[in-house]
Each structure stands twice: as C-alpha cells, then as structure tokens.
Write an enzyme that holds these catalytic residues in place. Structure first.
Site, PDB file in Angstrom:
ATOM      1  N   ASN A 177       0.806  -1.223   0.000  1.00 29.71           N
ATOM      2  CA  ASN A 177       0.000   0.000   0.000  1.00 29.71           C
ATOM      3  C   ASN A 177       0.841   1.277   0.000  1.00 29.71           C
ATOM      4  O   ASN A 177       0.383   2.326  -0.441  1.00 29.71           O
ATOM      5  CB  ASN A 177      -1.005   0.002   1.162  1.00 29.71           C
ATOM      6  CG  ASN A 177      -0.358  -0.151   2.509  1.00 29.71           C
ATOM      7  OD1 ASN A 177       0.751  -0.656   2.641  1.00 29.71           O
ATOM      8  ND2 ASN A 177      -1.052   0.275   3.549  1.00 29.71           N
TER       9      ASN A 177
ATOM     10  N   GLU B 289       4.358  -3.983  12.704  1.00 32.79           N
ATOM     11  CA  GLU B 289       3.254  -3.024  12.552  1.00 32.79           C
ATOM     12  C   GLU B 289       2.192  -3.755  11.762  1.00 32.79           C
ATOM     13  O   GLU B 289       2.299  -3.924  10.558  1.00 32.79           O
ATOM     14  CB  GLU B 289       3.735  -1.761  11.855  1.00 32.79           C
ATOM     15  CG  GLU B 289       2.723  -0.631  11.896  1.00 32.79           C
ATOM     16  CD  GLU B 289       2.053  -0.404  10.554  1.00 32.79           C
ATOM     17  OE1 GLU B 289       0.857  -0.765  10.440  1.00 32.79           O
ATOM     18  OE2 GLU B 289       2.707   0.116   9.639  1.00 32.79           O
TER      19      GLU B 289
ATOM     20  N   CYS C 126      -3.241   1.336   6.718  1.00 37.71           N
ATOM     21  CA  CYS C 126      -3.442   0.646   7.989  1.00 37.71           C
ATOM     22  C   CYS C 126      -3.988   1.566   9.070  1.00 37.71           C
ATOM     23  O   CYS C 126      -4.503   1.090  10.086  1.00 37.71           O
ATOM     24  CB  CYS C 126      -2.135   0.011   8.450  1.00 37.71           C
ATOM     25  SG  CYS C 126      -0.768   1.171   8.551  1.00 37.71           S
TER      26      CYS C 126
ATOM     27  N   GLU D 247       8.322   2.730  14.733  1.00 37.36           N
ATOM     28  CA  GLU D 247       9.121   3.159  13.599  1.00 37.36           C
ATOM     29  C   GLU D 247       9.008   4.662  13.445  1.00 37.36           C
ATOM     30  O   GLU D 247       8.026   5.263  13.878  1.00 37.36           O
ATOM     31  CB  GLU D 247       8.654   2.450  12.322  1.00 37.36           C
ATOM     32  CG  GLU D 247       8.850   0.941  12.375  1.00 37.36           C
ATOM     33  CD  GLU D 247       8.432   0.246  11.092  1.00 37.36           C
ATOM     34  OE1 GLU D 247       7.468   0.696  10.455  1.00 37.36           O
ATOM     35  OE2 GLU D 247       9.078  -0.741  10.739  1.00 37.36           O
TER      36      GLU D 247
END
Length: 527
Positions: A200, A300, A334, A508
């Site tokens: 994505n 993640e 997400c 991150e």
C-alpha cells in the site's frame, strides 16, 4: 490506448520501419534491447530508464532466480502486465543474508558521520528523481499522481530524518556508588536486518525501515511485496549510486516462494532483527518464527481505527478529516478510519455532508489529472469490500452512496457510505482496507469509548471535539498507539509510529533507530 500498449506499438513500428528501409535482417540483439528499453521508458513516462529494474539485488549485483522462475506484476488500473520479476527462493535468501552478514563487518565500523553523509546523498538522489519515483508508485500501486508524490515526499523524509538520527545515537554516563568505578552505556548496531513490507506504500514502507537500519550501522535484506516491487528496486538503484557499498542492501523478490523466504528471513541465525508491516495474521506467524533465535522484532500489523465525531465538533473540519483519513489510498492504509462513530444530535448532518463530498469523487486511472481516487490493488481486495457492504446491508445498514464494483478494466470499487451500520456487521469486526465509510450512531462519551476499544487491535484512533477536557480524556482512554485529535492525518517521519494489542510491537520513525541497536553497559573499574 493504454501506455504499455503504446510502448509495444512503438517497438513494432520501429522494427517495421527498419525492414522497409531495405534492411534484410532485424536490428542486432543489442539494438533490439535498446528499443525495448526505449519503449518501456516511453510507456511508463520515466525520464531515467535505468530506474526500471526487473531483477533481485544480492551483494551489489542484479540477479535472476537460480531456477529461472518469474512472476508477473500487473497495473491495477488497467489489468495489464507491467513486466516479470524473478521468483526467488530459499537459496537466494540465504545468499542475501550471507552477503549482508559479510558487509556488516565493514559497514558497522563506519562512523556515524560517514553513514549520515551517504544517506544524505541517497536523499538528494530521491529528491532529484521525484517525478520518476512517483510515477513508479502510480504505475504499480494505482494511487493518483498527487498521492504518489505525497508518498514520495514522505518516503524521502525518512532517509533524511534517519541520516540526522545517525549522529544522535547518544550513550549515557551513570554515576556509580562504588569508588574507583565509572558506568558507561553505549549503543551498537544489532547486525543483519530482515525487512518485509506491504504494497500500500511501495516506497515509504521501505525507507521507514531501511533508513533506520542503515543509520544505525545495520545491513539489510528486503523482501518487497510481489504486487509492487519496482519502487523498491528503483530505491536500491539510487542507494547504489549514492555509494552504499555492496552487500549492505539486498533484495529478494518472490511470489510463489513467499512462505519459505519469509520463514528463512525470520529463523536464520545470522539475522538479528526482523521488521515487518502487514496483516496481523502474518505478523503473528513471523513473530513465532523469530522467537526461535530470540531476535529483535518490530511488527506493525493491522488496525480497525475508530473515528469519533462529538456533537461539539467543527462539523466541516470533521468531514474533511474523515475524507482524508478514510479515503486516502482508496481506503488502503493501515491507519485509515474503519468505524465512524457520530453523536446522534449531529448524525444526519454529518452523514449528508460526507455523502455530498464523496459523490464528487472521480475514480479512475492515477495519471488522469481529474482522478481523485484510484483502484484497489487487485480483485481480491474488491471482493472483500463487496462482502463487507453486502453483509452490512443484509443486517440493516442503509446504502447512501456507491456500494459496487465499477465497470471496465482494473480493480475499481465505488467510494461507498453506509449509514446505521449495526455493531455486529463484518465491517465493525475486521479491517476493510477499501473505500467504505461505515457510519454508526452513538449517544454518550462513555458509550463510544467502549465501542471504540471493543477490538483486539489498536493501531490508530481519531476524534473531533472542541472541549479541551474531553480531548484529554478521550485521547488517554483510546486503546491505540496513535491518536489524531481534530485531524485525520497523523503520519510523519518524526513521530513514533506503531500500535498496541494485536496491532504489533515496537515503533518506527521518531527515535526508531533505537529498535536497530543494542544497549551495552560497560563498568570501568580500577580507576
């Protein structure tokens, strides 16, 4: 006529012209390859054809799969094949890890300033090639060029940020209660890092991990998604031009062998850290594999983001926030809103304004300047959105706009709004990952917080309110790793990005370079 068809016709017409001009034989193989490259560049609109790479990258060399296998990459806007990429397996993965392990010995010895300088050269090349890298994102992912340029800027910002973080990996001096002893803490790179990324954000999900790893002094093996490998390969080409040494970055491309490649990237004892972005189910599996050697892990995983609009909110701002948060990337992020809760007294007004805005969207090819939203990544994604729509309507939801696949080539689904969605609908239970806004009415703050937290995941959450007390209460009460208050946009290179519960572990961005370093304590005695 599609761009790829135009490119093929360009080659054919050039070859025919050579024959018409009296040449009895076809151009040489070298010249034909040049023609095909020219056609590819013409088709994709790139200024620099050498950024189109169709091989894996191991120990500084562009390589094919040992068994010769390949897989096709498809443009989701046109359903046309873009090209073929090596379908690598276990042997290539082990070679890449070995190359990274060997390169770590010298790369980790470079000073922080040396790594900073090389990353800044990489950053400069990314900025210089902005148009080409953005086009690659649109070609293989489908998102409109405006969004692709936004992703490119976001992607480049990670390289810049972590270049600067490389020289900030400070240690610590701790006063010692024992005479003649000094306590010092230093930080050192963990070693070889496995990087597994989703489709994505074909570029940004690479640099968010790679930038931190390289800045810390680690080397990397990247497994890009089979849907969008070209962006990753172009980045590696630029990193090589910037002077990143052989073996520091390696890329293993795969499709049919994804299970064995992913397992090896987690279980191999020479790998000291795994960084993964993707679904919760796959994240759990990789976490299990990595546990066997007790390596560091950052995951993640999926989300199911609540988006709450209280009755004291600025409705116009809330609508704009929902448009950005829900429909960016055609809902394939997400952190996008998955459940939109609106307080009953403003529910009808919010729904009406949102539907009016969504009705003005133009869905189409990302290179069309009028396009506001592109396709979904493939037909399976379309089918999932349709399943969520049909399930909600069957349970009593009202369809305000959209609700079906769009006709023609490509994986297009109409931006959709459902009202009065019941709490037991699939869209409330799992992440849709598509352009579906599910509106749910609520009465009280306590009720909506309970609804928002009623999920096994917790990546991001959003709410709109102008009550400063409520802002603090709700922000602290939401069981997520990131909260957007009065905004639908939270992603930045400088923030700690990550979730709680089954949305993963680790962070991150921000000070995420720490995730790629070991902390070492040294006691100096006899002083």
């Amino acid at each position: 006529m599609s761009p790829s068809t135009t490119g093929v016709k360009l080659v054919s017409s050039t070859l025919r012209a050579a024959q018409r001009n009296g040449k009895s034989t076809l151009p040489s193989l070298k010249n034909r390859l040049a023609l095909y490259r020219m056609a590819s560049t013409y088709a994709w609109g790139l200024k620099d054809a050498s950024l189109i790479r169709s091989q894996g990258f191991i120990d500084g060399k562009w390589v094919d799969a040992k068994e010769g296998g390949k897989f096709a990459v498809t443009n989701p806007s046109t359903a046309e094949e873009l090209g073929s990429i090596p379908d690598m397996g276990l042997n290539e993965t082990q070679e890449a890890i070995a190359a990274a392990s060997k390169a770590f010995k010298s790369w980790s010895k470079k000073t922080a300033k040396e790594r900073h300088d090389l990353l800044m050269k990489f950053f400069a090349l990314m900025k210089e090639n902005e148009d080409d890298l953005s086009r690659l994102i649109t070609i293989e992912n489908g998102k409109p060029m405006k969004e692709a340029k936004g992703e490119h800027a976001y992607s480049a910002s990670f390289i810049e940020w972590f270049a600067e973080e490389a020289v900030r990996t400070y240690g610590e001096f701790i006063p010692c209660p024992l005479p003649g002893t000094r306590n010092v803490v230093i930080k050192q790179p963990v070693g070889v890092v496995s990087i597994l990324t989703p489709w994505n954000f074909p570029s940004a999900m690479i640099t968010r991990k790679l930038g931190a790893a390289l800045a810390a002094g680690c080397t990397a093996v990247i497994k890009p998604p089979s849907e969008t490998p070209y962006s990753c390969l172009a980045l590696v080409e630029l990193a090589t031009r910037a002077g990143i040494p052989p073996g520091v970055i390696n890329v293993v491309t795969t499709h049919a062998n994804i299970a064995e490649v992913g397992r090896e990237l987690c279980e191999n004892a020479d790998v000291k850290k795994v960084s993964f972005t993707g679904s919760t189910s796959v994240g759990k599996m990789l976490y299990k594999y990595a546990a066997g050697t007790m390596k560091k892990v950052s995951i993640e995983a999926g989300g199911n983001a609540p988006f709450i609009v209280f009755d004291d909110a600025d409705i116009d701002a809330a609508v704009e926030g929902a448009l950005v948060c829900k429909f960016r990337g055609s809902g394939q992020t997400c952190v996008c809103a998955n459940r939109i809760y609106v307080q009953s007294s403003i529910y009808a007004e919010f729904a009406s304004r949102l539907a009016e805005k969504v009705a003005a969207f133009k869905v189409g090819d990302g290179f069309d300047e009028q396009t506001t939203h592109g396709p979904l990544i493939h037909d399976r994604a379309v089918e999932k959105v349709q399943t969520h729509v049909d399930d909600a309507v069957k349970r009593g939801a009202q369809l305000l706009h959209g609700g079906k696949r769009l006709d023609g080539k490509g994986s297009f689904f109409a931006p959709t709004i459902l009202a009065d969605v019941p709490k037991d609908a699939l869209v409330c239970q799992e992440e849709t990952f598509g352009p579906l806004a599910a509106l749910i009415k609520f009465e009280t703050e306590e009720e909506v917080i309970k609804l928002a937290n009623d999920t096994s995941v917790g990546l991001a959450g959003y709410f709109f309110s102008r009550d400063v007390g409520r802002v603090w209460r709700v922000a602290e009460a939401l069981e997520v790793g990131m909260v957007g208050t009065n905004t639908g946009a939270i992603s930045q290179a400088v923030i700690p990005f990550g979730g709680v519960k089954e949305s993963g572990l680790g962070r991150e961005g921000g000070h995420g370079i720490e995730e790629y370093m070991n902390v070492k304590f040294i006691a100096f005695g006899g002083l």
